[in-house]
Motif scaffolding. Structure first.
Motif, short mmCIF file in Angstrom:
data_model
loop_
_atom_site.label_atom_id
_atom_site.label_comp_id
_atom_site.label_asym_id
_atom_site.label_seq_id
_atom_site.Cartn_x
_atom_site.Cartn_y
_atom_site.Cartn_z
N TYR A 1 176.89 19.65 18.27
CA TYR A 1 175.44 19.42 17.92
C TYR A 1 175.56 19.04 16.37
CZ TYR A 1 173.19 21.77 22.07
OH TYR A 1 172.72 21.83 23.24
N ASP A 2 174.65 18.38 15.91
CA ASP A 2 174.46 18.11 14.38
C ASP A 2 173.34 19.05 14.09
OD1 ASP A 2 171.87 17.02 15.22
OD2 ASP A 2 172.61 15.07 15.00
N THR A 3 173.02 18.83 12.74
CA THR A 3 172.00 19.82 12.11
C THR A 3 170.55 19.97 12.96
OG1 THR A 3 173.26 19.92 10.06
CG2 THR A 3 171.11 20.54 9.93
N GLN A 4 170.19 18.88 12.99
CA GLN A 4 169.10 18.75 13.63
C GLN A 4 168.84 19.37 15.10
OE1 GLN A 4 165.93 17.91 11.85
NE2 GLN A 4 164.90 18.90 13.88
N ARG A 5 169.85 18.88 15.85
CA ARG A 5 169.90 19.34 17.35
C ARG A 5 169.97 20.78 17.23
NH1 ARG A 5 173.28 17.14 22.60
NH2 ARG A 5 172.11 18.19 23.92
N LEU A 6 170.81 21.38 16.49
CA LEU A 6 171.18 22.88 16.48
C LEU A 6 169.51 23.44 16.09
CD1 LEU A 6 173.43 24.74 16.80
CD2 LEU A 6 173.41 24.87 14.24
N ARG A 7 168.80 22.80 15.16
CA ARG A 7 167.66 23.61 14.82
C ARG A 7 166.63 23.40 15.92
NH1 ARG A 7 166.77 24.29 9.32
NH2 ARG A 7 164.53 24.09 9.41
N ASP A 8 166.64 22.20 16.62
CA ASP A 8 165.79 21.84 17.73
C ASP A 8 165.99 22.99 18.94
OD1 ASP A 8 164.88 20.06 16.38
OD2 ASP A 8 165.82 18.54 17.43
N ALA A 9 167.33 23.52 19.13
CA ALA A 9 167.24 24.61 20.05
C ALA A 9 167.32 25.71 19.75
CB ALA A 9 169.06 24.09 20.53
N PHE A 10 167.45 26.25 18.40
CA PHE A 10 167.65 27.75 18.07
C PHE A 10 166.45 28.12 17.25
CE2 PHE A 10 171.85 26.50 19.87
CZ PHE A 10 171.90 27.63 20.88
N LEU A 11 166.01 27.25 16.39
CA LEU A 11 165.08 27.56 15.29
C LEU A 11 163.59 27.20 15.63
CD1 LEU A 11 165.13 28.55 12.35
CD2 LEU A 11 165.06 26.31 11.76
N MET A 12 162.60 28.18 15.31
CA MET A 12 161.17 27.94 15.61
C MET A 12 160.23 28.01 14.30
SD MET A 12 158.81 27.34 17.82
CE MET A 12 156.93 27.36 18.17
N THR A 13 159.99 26.77 13.60
CA THR A 13 159.32 26.75 12.66
C THR A 13 157.76 26.48 12.74
OG1 THR A 13 159.45 24.39 12.37
CG2 THR A 13 161.44 25.69 11.57
N ASP A 14 157.10 26.64 11.36
CA ASP A 14 155.44 26.64 11.41
C ASP A 14 154.65 27.49 12.74
OD1 ASP A 14 155.80 24.44 9.97
OD2 ASP A 14 156.53 23.03 11.43
N LEU A 15 155.44 28.63 12.60
CA LEU A 15 154.58 29.67 13.67
C LEU A 15 153.50 30.11 13.10
CD1 LEU A 15 157.57 31.99 14.55
CD2 LEU A 15 155.95 30.90 16.11
N PHE A 16 153.36 30.24 11.77
CA PHE A 16 152.10 30.75 11.10
C PHE A 16 150.99 29.80 10.58
CE2 PHE A 16 155.29 33.95 11.09
CZ PHE A 16 154.82 34.95 12.08
N ALA A 17 150.50 28.77 11.31
CA ALA A 17 149.43 27.93 11.11
C ALA A 17 147.83 28.58 11.10
CB ALA A 17 149.42 26.64 11.93
N ALA A 18 147.38 28.27 10.03
CA ALA A 18 145.76 28.83 10.03
C ALA A 18 145.15 28.50 11.28
CB ALA A 18 145.10 28.17 8.48
N ASP A 19 144.45 29.75 11.78
CA ASP A 19 143.67 29.52 12.75
C ASP A 19 143.89 28.99 13.94
OD1 ASP A 19 141.43 31.00 11.41
OD2 ASP A 19 140.84 29.18 10.45
N ARG A 20 145.52 29.20 14.03
CA ARG A 20 146.12 28.63 15.50
C ARG A 20 147.16 29.86 16.11
NH1 ARG A 20 149.07 22.90 14.59
NH2 ARG A 20 149.46 23.43 17.20
#
Length: 278
Positions: A17-36
């Motif tokens: 895996y390169d960096t982006q694929r590793l992040r796609d598989a194991f990292l969740m970003t933007d969990l806390f978006a306003a009113d979502r």
């Protein structure tokens, strides 16, 4: 409500895996978006993790459409940690008020959950872990004062920390979910030291209380072939049973840990010597 799907990976696959694929598989970003309300369903022990930040409006969720059940918690339990300002959670009409660092256990069978913030200026930030459950336990609010603290680490090794157990047999029982919060002592940077594996359980982390300019360097992978993720405030990391998990921050931080698997034995781990890491 959105539901992203994460499939995880086998350790041999991660080698390529390169960096982006590793992040796609194991990292969740933007969990806390306003009113979502944002969820991720992972095939790693079928954990669901999510985030909700009600600002101007109340947010309701509970549909099981995305997972093929009559409602989301039809056969699941959930832990909800408030990482922001004061907020409320109504579970099928029963309302709980959560201050910062309070955790709500929601038992199997809850149909509708509604979250809101006391102040739009300092909104609640609700972080959620949900796992399959085969037993009913009542909903319960566990306040910060009710959590069981454990002091771990050594200031000389920059890993002194306080671990607080919330959803745990010694505090608040559940079917398979464990959940708690760990704070690093002032001047310490390393968490979960020494590293270890727990083959019978997976884990998820949500790092929070980081300054915007700071990051946590989260180490993962097999002990003999490690990888890393650069993690920002509010990001969550999946840690499969085959992977080590440890990290160091460039500034102060805390994290929520959640676990599920074959047992609830917190000490059912296989330590890994730092000198053996590669």
């Amino acid at each position: 409500m959105t539901m992203k799907v994460l499939y995880g990976a086998a350790p041999d696959d991660v080698k390529g895996y390169d960096t982006q694929r590793l992040r796609d598989a194991f990292l969740m970003t933007d969990l806390f978006a306003a009113d979502r309300v944002n969820f991720a369903y992972t095939h790693v022990d079928r954990l669901i993790l999510g985030g909700a930040m009600p600002v101007e409006t109340r947010l309701a969720f509970g549909s099981g459409e995305d997972i093929g059940t009559p409602y989301l918690l039809f056969a699941r339990e959930m832990g909800i940690a408030n990482l922001g300002g004061t907020g409320t959670i109504a579970v099928d009409g029963e309302t709980f008020t959560l201050e910062n660092r309070d955790v709500l256990y929601v038992g199997r069978g809850a149909r509708e959950i509604v979250v809101s913030s006391l102040s739009a200026d300092v909104p609640a930030r609700f972080y959620m872990n949900s796992v399959p459950a085969g037993t009913d336990f009542p909903h319960r609010l566990i306040t910060r004062k009710e959590a069981k603290p454990l002091d771990l680490g050594d200031a000389r090794r920059s890993n002194k920390r306080r671990l607080a157990m919330y959803i745990h047999p010694e505090v608040s029982p559940s079917c398979l979910l464990l959940m708690g919060i760990t704070d690093l002592a002032e001047g310490s940077a390393w968490n979960t030291m020494p590293p270890h594996l727990h083959e019978r359980r997976m884990e998820a982390y949500c790092y929070f209380d980081l300054a915007p300019e700071d990051r946590v360097m989260h180490m993962m992978g097999r002990p003999e072939e490690t990888r890393h993720l650069v993690v920002a405030n509010g990001d969550a990391v999946l840690s499969p049973a085959w992977s080590i998990h440890m990290g160091a921050g460039t500034g102060p931080y805390a994290f929520v840990w959640g676990m599920t698997g074959e047992n609830q034995e917190y000490n059912d781990v296989s330590p890994v010597a730092v000198a053996d890491l590669k």
